[in-house]
Design an enzyme around this catalytic site. Sequence first.
Site, PDB file in Angstrom:
ATOM      1  N   GLY A  64     -17.882  -1.616  -7.713  1.00  0.00           N
ATOM      2  CA  GLY A  64     -17.244  -2.781  -8.326  1.00  0.00           C
ATOM      3  C   GLY A  64     -15.792  -2.813  -7.914  1.00  0.00           C
ATOM      4  O   GLY A  64     -15.467  -2.518  -6.761  1.00  0.00           O
ATOM      5  N   VAL A  83     -17.648   4.762  -5.344  1.00  0.00           N
ATOM      6  CA  VAL A  83     -18.606   4.293  -4.339  1.00  0.00           C
ATOM      7  C   VAL A  83     -20.023   4.357  -4.905  1.00  0.00           C
ATOM      8  O   VAL A  83     -20.341   5.204  -5.728  1.00  0.00           O
ATOM      9  CB  VAL A  83     -18.511   5.121  -3.041  1.00  0.00           C
ATOM     10  N   PHE A  84     -20.872   3.447  -4.429  1.00  0.00           N
ATOM     11  CA  PHE A  84     -22.280   3.470  -4.855  1.00  0.00           C
ATOM     12  C   PHE A  84     -23.084   4.476  -4.039  1.00  0.00           C
ATOM     13  O   PHE A  84     -24.114   4.957  -4.477  1.00  0.00           O
ATOM     14  CB  PHE A  84     -22.915   2.071  -4.779  1.00  0.00           C
ATOM     15  N   SER A 130     -13.261  -3.108   0.474  1.00  0.00           N
ATOM     16  CA  SER A 130     -14.016  -2.203  -0.418  1.00  0.00           C
ATOM     17  C   SER A 130     -15.521  -2.273  -0.157  1.00  0.00           C
ATOM     18  O   SER A 130     -16.313  -2.511  -1.082  1.00  0.00           O
ATOM     19  CB  SER A 130     -13.691  -2.491  -1.894  1.00  0.00           C
ATOM     20  N   PRO A 131     -15.927  -2.016   1.081  1.00  0.00           N
ATOM     21  CA  PRO A 131     -17.344  -2.182   1.429  1.00  0.00           C
ATOM     22  C   PRO A 131     -18.298  -1.172   0.800  1.00  0.00           C
ATOM     23  O   PRO A 131     -19.505  -1.378   0.833  1.00  0.00           O
ATOM     24  CB  PRO A 131     -17.340  -2.027   2.963  1.00  0.00           C
ATOM     25  N   TYR A 151       0.827  -1.205   0.000  1.00  0.00           N
ATOM     26  CA  TYR A 151       0.000   0.000   0.000  1.00  0.00           C
ATOM     27  C   TYR A 151       0.867   1.264   0.000  1.00  0.00           C
ATOM     28  O   TYR A 151       1.805   1.398   0.782  1.00  0.00           O
ATOM     29  CB  TYR A 151      -0.923   0.038   1.224  1.00  0.00           C
TER      30      TYR A 151
HETATM   31  N1  NAP Z   1      -7.265  -7.784   0.443  1.00  0.00           N
HETATM   32  C1  NAP Z   1      -7.362  -7.072  -0.660  1.00  0.00           C
HETATM   33  O1  NAP Z   1      -7.122  -7.555  -1.767  1.00  0.00           O
HETATM   34  C2  NAP Z   1      -7.754  -5.623  -0.540  1.00  0.00           C
HETATM   35  C3  NAP Z   1      -7.984  -4.861  -1.704  1.00  0.00           C
HETATM   36  C4  NAP Z   1      -8.352  -3.536  -1.540  1.00  0.00           C
HETATM   37  C5  NAP Z   1      -8.480  -2.968  -0.285  1.00  0.00           C
HETATM   38  N2  NAP Z   1      -8.223  -3.737   0.822  1.00  0.00           N
HETATM   39  C6  NAP Z   1      -8.374  -3.178   2.193  1.00  0.00           C
HETATM   40  O2  NAP Z   1      -9.699  -2.722   2.326  1.00  0.00           O
HETATM   41  C7  NAP Z   1      -9.708  -1.344   2.714  1.00  0.00           C
HETATM   42  C8  NAP Z   1     -10.914  -0.709   2.127  1.00  0.00           C
HETATM   43  O3  NAP Z   1     -10.828  -0.678   0.701  1.00  0.00           O
HETATM   44  P1  NAP Z   1     -11.356   0.581  -0.101  1.00  0.00           P
HETATM   45  O4  NAP Z   1     -10.602   1.782   0.308  1.00  0.00           O
HETATM   46  O5  NAP Z   1     -11.386   0.254  -1.553  1.00  0.00           O
HETATM   47  O6  NAP Z   1     -12.862   0.648   0.477  1.00  0.00           O
HETATM   48  P2  NAP Z   1     -14.017   1.672   0.604  1.00  0.00           P
HETATM   49  O7  NAP Z   1     -14.164   2.030   2.029  1.00  0.00           O
HETATM   50  O8  NAP Z   1     -15.190   1.034  -0.073  1.00  0.00           O
HETATM   51  O9  NAP Z   1     -13.621   2.957  -0.247  1.00  0.00           O
HETATM   52  C9  NAP Z   1     -12.879   4.021   0.281  1.00  0.00           C
HETATM   53  C10 NAP Z   1     -12.789   5.080  -0.773  1.00  0.00           C
HETATM   54  O10 NAP Z   1     -14.104   5.544  -1.080  1.00  0.00           O
HETATM   55  C11 NAP Z   1     -14.202   6.914  -0.715  1.00  0.00           C
HETATM   56  N3  NAP Z   1     -15.491   7.074  -0.043  1.00  0.00           N
HETATM   57  C12 NAP Z   1     -15.937   6.365   1.009  1.00  0.00           C
HETATM   58  N4  NAP Z   1     -17.161   6.754   1.337  1.00  0.00           N
HETATM   59  C13 NAP Z   1     -17.513   7.717   0.487  1.00  0.00           C
HETATM   60  C14 NAP Z   1     -18.692   8.474   0.328  1.00  0.00           C
HETATM   61  N5  NAP Z   1     -19.734   8.353   1.151  1.00  0.00           N
HETATM   62  N6  NAP Z   1     -18.740   9.346  -0.692  1.00  0.00           N
HETATM   63  C15 NAP Z   1     -17.687   9.497  -1.500  1.00  0.00           C
HETATM   64  N7  NAP Z   1     -16.522   8.801  -1.379  1.00  0.00           N
HETATM   65  C16 NAP Z   1     -16.455   7.910  -0.397  1.00  0.00           C
HETATM   66  C17 NAP Z   1     -13.065   7.221   0.192  1.00  0.00           C
HETATM   67  O11 NAP Z   1     -12.707   8.572   0.040  1.00  0.00           O
HETATM   68  P3  NAP Z   1     -12.114   9.413   1.275  1.00  0.00           P
HETATM   69  O12 NAP Z   1     -10.860   8.732   1.692  1.00  0.00           O
HETATM   70  O13 NAP Z   1     -11.865  10.747   0.672  1.00  0.00           O
HETATM   71  O14 NAP Z   1     -13.156   9.407   2.344  1.00  0.00           O
HETATM   72  C18 NAP Z   1     -11.998   6.280  -0.333  1.00  0.00           C
HETATM   73  O15 NAP Z   1     -11.365   6.832  -1.482  1.00  0.00           O
HETATM   74  C19 NAP Z   1      -8.360  -0.791   2.264  1.00  0.00           C
HETATM   75  O16 NAP Z   1      -7.939   0.298   3.043  1.00  0.00           O
HETATM   76  C20 NAP Z   1      -7.469  -1.988   2.487  1.00  0.00           C
HETATM   77  O17 NAP Z   1      -7.087  -2.028   3.855  1.00  0.00           O
HETATM   78  C21 NAP Z   1      -7.874  -5.045   0.703  1.00  0.00           C
END
Ligand code: NAP
Length: 309
Positions: free
Chosen positions: A224, A229-230, A219-220, A52
């Site tokens: 996709g 985000v949805f 990526s909750p 990361y």
């Molecule tokens: N094991 C794996 O293969 C894998 C792969 C990917 C990720 N991960 C882990 O999972 C964690 C979460 O993944 P993710 O970051 O993709 O998940 P996420 O929580 O679905 O997405 C976060 C992103 O969406 C934005 N966001 C969140 N809520 C929002 C809203 N209401 N309106 C607009 N934008 C919003 C955030 O922006 P802001 O930061 O500006 O709020 C950030 O850029 C990562 O930190 C990592 O630890 C694991």
Amino acid sequence: MKTFTLPGTEITAPNVVLGLMRIADKSDDEVRELARTARDAGIDFVDHADIYGGSMHACERRWAEAMQLSSAERETWTIQTKCGIVPPDGFDFSYEHIVESVEGSLEALRTEYLDLLLLHRPDALVEPEEVARAFDALEASGKVRSFGVSNHTPGQIDLLKKFVEQPLVANQLQLSITHSPIVAQGVSANMLGEDQSIDRDRGILDYCRLNDITVQAWSPFQAGFFDGVFLGSDKHPELNAVIDRLAAKYDVPSMAIATAWITRHPARMQVVLGTTTPERVTAAAQGSEVPLTRAEWYELFRAGGHIVP
Ligand SMILES: NC(=O)c1ccc[n+]([C@@H]2O[C@H](COP(=O)([O-])OP(=O)(O)OC[C@H]3O[C@@H](n4cnc5c(N)ncnc54)[C@H](OP(=O)(O)O)[C@@H]3O)[C@@H](O)[C@H]2O)c1
């Protein structure tokens, strides 16, 4: 915040945790504020990975530089990281790579031990004896306390388990209301012609439940694979209408409903948040204990684009 003892460990874990994939360019104050907000919401569990942040260990290093944790403070956090992806080459589950990656993570995180180490994505060239040797060495030296995987199928886990002595306690998998093949396939099993009924992961969710492996949902809020985000998106009007109605009913922010769709599942999953915005951490954490009814859970699932036959 709902907590539980992570099966196979002595860790008391929250069902919402803080992912730190996106903090590479955050300032010390921003990282500290994010961490403080998470703690206030009951989140004392962070998810890292060696890759990361663009360069190896960048986000791990950013966290440790900003936090400046004393040994006593470090013990109040559950720190999880991952290894095994080698950009841009591929994957490497060799003894040398796993041990070297952990050494790099410990140095970057400024800690003596990792609470959890996950193998990040399956290595097609995995030699499970090598993984076992690495895990034994890391456990014996006290550098890693518990082990798990990410994005693994049942067969891949069984192959590791044939050689690895330690329990594999977690499998981190992509899961959101709109991206939920691990849940959706089972709902529409045995339906010819339905894309949703295609088994892409050999029943990984049931396998994890049967084997006391905690699913961690990454990526909750992404629609996709990293395509936005949805929540609040005009591409998902029906889903957002349901989310907003339920948010009003439970008197929580809409992010809490998207979180609750995962925490409501009886598999006792953990939601891995990726936001770097403190207010969004607070909002999402409120989904830890929202008691969605079955009808509400299925309504969200349907509005997320799935068939409920
Ligand atoms: N094991 C794996 O293969 C894998 C792969 C990917 C990720 N991960 C882990 O999972 C964690 C979460 O993944 P993710 O970051 O993709 O998940 P996420 O929580 O679905 O997405 C976060 C992103 O969406 C934005 N966001 C969140 N809520 C929002 C809203 N209401 N309106 C607009 N934008 C919003 C955030 O922006 P802001 O930061 O500006 O709020 C950030 O850029 C990562 O930190 C990592 O630890 C694991």
